[in-house]
Write an enzyme that holds these catalytic residues in place. Structure first.
Site, PDB file in Angstrom:
ATOM      1  CG  ASN A   1      -2.046   1.024   1.075  1.00  0.00           C
ATOM      2  OD1 ASN A   1      -2.580   1.208  -0.029  1.00  0.00           O
ATOM      3  ND2 ASN A   1      -2.397   1.706   2.149  1.00  0.00           N
TER       4      ASN A   1
ATOM      5  CG  LEU B   1       7.059  -7.688   9.260  1.00  0.00           C
ATOM      6  CD1 LEU B   1       8.405  -7.087   8.982  1.00  0.00           C
ATOM      7  CD2 LEU B   1       6.172  -6.682   9.961  1.00  0.00           C
TER       8      LEU B   1
ATOM      9  CB  SER C   1      -6.648   1.579  15.483  1.00  0.00           C
ATOM     10  OG  SER C   1      -7.756   2.319  15.036  1.00  0.00           O
ATOM     11  CB  ALA C   2      -9.063   5.611  18.352  1.00  0.00           C
TER      12      ALA C   2
ATOM     13  CE1 TYR D   1      -6.314  -1.781  10.871  1.00  0.00           C
ATOM     14  CE2 TYR D   1      -8.014  -0.535  12.014  1.00  0.00           C
ATOM     15  CZ  TYR D   1      -6.699  -0.677  11.619  1.00  0.00           C
ATOM     16  OH  TYR D   1      -5.771   0.269  11.976  1.00  0.00           O
TER      17      TYR D   1
ATOM     18  CE  LYS E   1      -3.742  -1.813  13.586  1.00  0.00           C
ATOM     19  NZ  LYS E   1      -2.342  -1.892  13.246  1.00  0.00           N
TER      20      LYS E   1
ATOM     21  CE1 TYR F   1       0.207   5.583  16.243  1.00  0.00           C
ATOM     22  CE2 TYR F   1      -0.421   4.668  14.119  1.00  0.00           C
ATOM     23  CZ  TYR F   1       0.520   4.856  15.113  1.00  0.00           C
ATOM     24  OH  TYR F   1       1.771   4.308  14.957  1.00  0.00           O
TER      25      TYR F   1
ATOM     26  CG  ASN G   1     -10.193   9.872  12.898  1.00  0.00           C
ATOM     27  OD1 ASN G   1     -10.379   9.447  14.034  1.00  0.00           O
ATOM     28  ND2 ASN G   1     -10.980   9.566  11.893  1.00  0.00           N
TER      29      ASN G   1
ATOM     30  CG  LEU H   1     -13.959  13.917   6.251  1.00  0.00           C
ATOM     31  CD1 LEU H   1     -15.146  13.778   5.313  1.00  0.00           C
ATOM     32  CD2 LEU H   1     -14.421  14.470   7.604  1.00  0.00           C
TER      33      LEU H   1
ATOM     34  NE  ARG I   1     -17.694   5.208   6.932  1.00  0.00           N
ATOM     35  CZ  ARG I   1     -16.514   5.806   6.898  1.00  0.00           C
ATOM     36  NH1 ARG I   1     -15.888   5.967   5.735  1.00  0.00           N
ATOM     37  NH2 ARG I   1     -15.950   6.260   7.994  1.00  0.00           N
TER      38      ARG I   1
ATOM     39  CG  ASP J   1     -19.053   5.777  10.125  1.00  0.00           C
ATOM     40  OD1 ASP J   1     -17.987   5.138  10.163  1.00  0.00           O
ATOM     41  OD2 ASP J   1     -19.312   6.606   9.236  1.00  0.00           O
TER      42      ASP J   1
END
Ligand code: NAD
Ligand code: WQD
Length: 338
Positions: free
Chosen positions: A36, A60, A125-126, A149, A153, A177, A179, A200, A294, A297
């Protein structure tokens, strides 16, 4: 100076962190398979810093390739960014996400153990905060794997939390993290997804560039002041600096260290506030239409950043207008990405 292995160092957050590491005089070794990203990002980081990076193109999960890197270099710490990160894609292809994110992490941990490298910083991730608990989120708040996903995490966090108990040499810092957004102010490095952006600010930049006709605002019936979703946007350079603070703490430890920190701005902005900020910062109009919510969300997510501020003295420096300006500056200068 210490040598840092950065997995996924050619990606969005990895490339900005490599730059900050080089500027702080660390030696940087990168492993990336470019699934990516593009090796051009590494060349740009080298140009910006005037220093070089040792780059290995490898997956990896390829233990022999990683072992080779640990044999060739005396690594002092690893910052582990490599992973797939699309929530939507993970729902369509969970096996891809479990395989890539878990296999690569396990292979990395095995080779770190073999090489006796026990200092690690991990990108979490948050997305794992349980939205049943109201924001702002603190590190001790409940976590839950809502999507494949997010599960990867959460699982990796759990695996890492077991390590210092099994071997007292481990020093591990987990960074959650919120955003990440914006780009290096030079416009030379930034977010360059290989598919149409779903986040966004990259999508707004594509609308500004005329690559998309208009933005779809996903729902205006949330329990927020203007009805649109509220998020915590953090400039990628502030995020990169956060890694330097966490690294400095990890490198000072003597073992048996495990800590979790939020990396966000601590402020929440709605989708409509972001559109307005982008328009005002860049003097560009962003057409939008409101559509259905969405799936998946949440209404409101933003960080309580007091732990990392108090313990490490880290704080954000970039404002929302700067995030918007830098996102657009990167898009303008690189209309087709790298
Ligand atoms: P990115 O896709 O730009 O960077 C990830 C990098 O990892 C890419 O260069 C990719 O090629 C590489 N990679 C992926 N799988 C690999 C593998 N098996 N072997 C070698 N290289 C591999 O993503 P990013 O935004 O820079 O995110 C970095 C990390 O931060 C990820 O772990 C992501 O889950 C996490 N994160 C990102 C966000 C965000 O919104 N950007 C938010 C929270 C957490
Ligand atoms: C932000 C807000 C949308 C696009 C994701 C991941 C999370 C983390 C960060 C990796 C929301 C709205 C968006 C659009 C819109 N990544 N929106 N129209 O969903 O908060 O977080 O990226 O760990 O795990 O889930 O970020 O940028 O997609 O959305 O209205 O075209 O913008 O509904 O309110 P999100 P986002």
């Amino acid at each position: 100076m210490a040598t840092i292995l950065v997995t996924g160092g050619a990606g969005f957050i990895g490339s900005h962190t490599c730059l900050v590491l080089l500027e702080a005089d660390f030696e940087v070794v990168v492993i990336d398979n470019f699934c990516n990203s593009d090796r051009e990002s590494i060349k740009r980081v080298e140009a910006l810093s005037g220093k070089s990076i040792t780059l290995y193109q490898a997956d990896l999960s390829n233990t022999e390739a990683i072992r080779d890197v640990f044999i060739k270099h005396t690594i002092d710490a690893v910052i582990h960014f490599a992973g797939l990160k699309s929530v939507a894609e993970s729902c369509h292809d969970p096996i891809l996400y479990y395989a890539n994110n878990l296999q690569s992490t396990l292979a990395l941990l095995q080779e770190m153990t073999r090489a006796k490298v026990f200092n690690l910083i991990f990108s979490s991730s948050a997305t794992i905060y349980d939205s049943l608990h109201p924001a702002p989120y603190q590190e001790k708040h409940p976590v839950i794997g809502k999507t494949p996903y997010g599960q990867t995490k959460l699982m990796i966090e759990q695996i890492l939390s077991d390590l210092p108990q099994s071997d007292l040499n481990w020093n591990i810092s987990i960074l959650r993290y919120f955003n990440p957004a914006g780009a290096h102010p030079s416009g030379m490095i930034g977010e360059s997804p290989k598919t149409t952006p779903s986040n966004l600010l990259p999508f707004i930049s594509h609308v500004a560039a005329g690559k998309q006709a208009s933005l779809r605002v996903f729902g205006n019936d949330y329990p927020t002041p203007d009805g649109t979703g509220i998020r915590d946007y953090i400039h990628v350079m502030d995020l990169a600096q956060g890694h330097l603070f966490a690294l400095s703490e990890v490198l000072q430890q003597q073992g048996d260290f495990f800590e979790v920190y939020n990396l966000g701005s601590g402020k929440g902005y709605s989708v409509l506030e972001i559109i307005k900020a982008f328009e005002e910062a860049n003097l560009i109009s962003i057409p939008y239409t409101v559509v259905e919510r969405r799936t998946g969300d949440v209404a409101i997510s933003y960080a309580d950043t007091s732990k990392i501020e108090r313990r490490l003295g880290w704080q954000t420096h970039y404002t929302l207008p700067e995030i918007c300006q830098d996102a657009w500056n990167w898009q303008k200068q690189n209309p087709s990405g790298f």
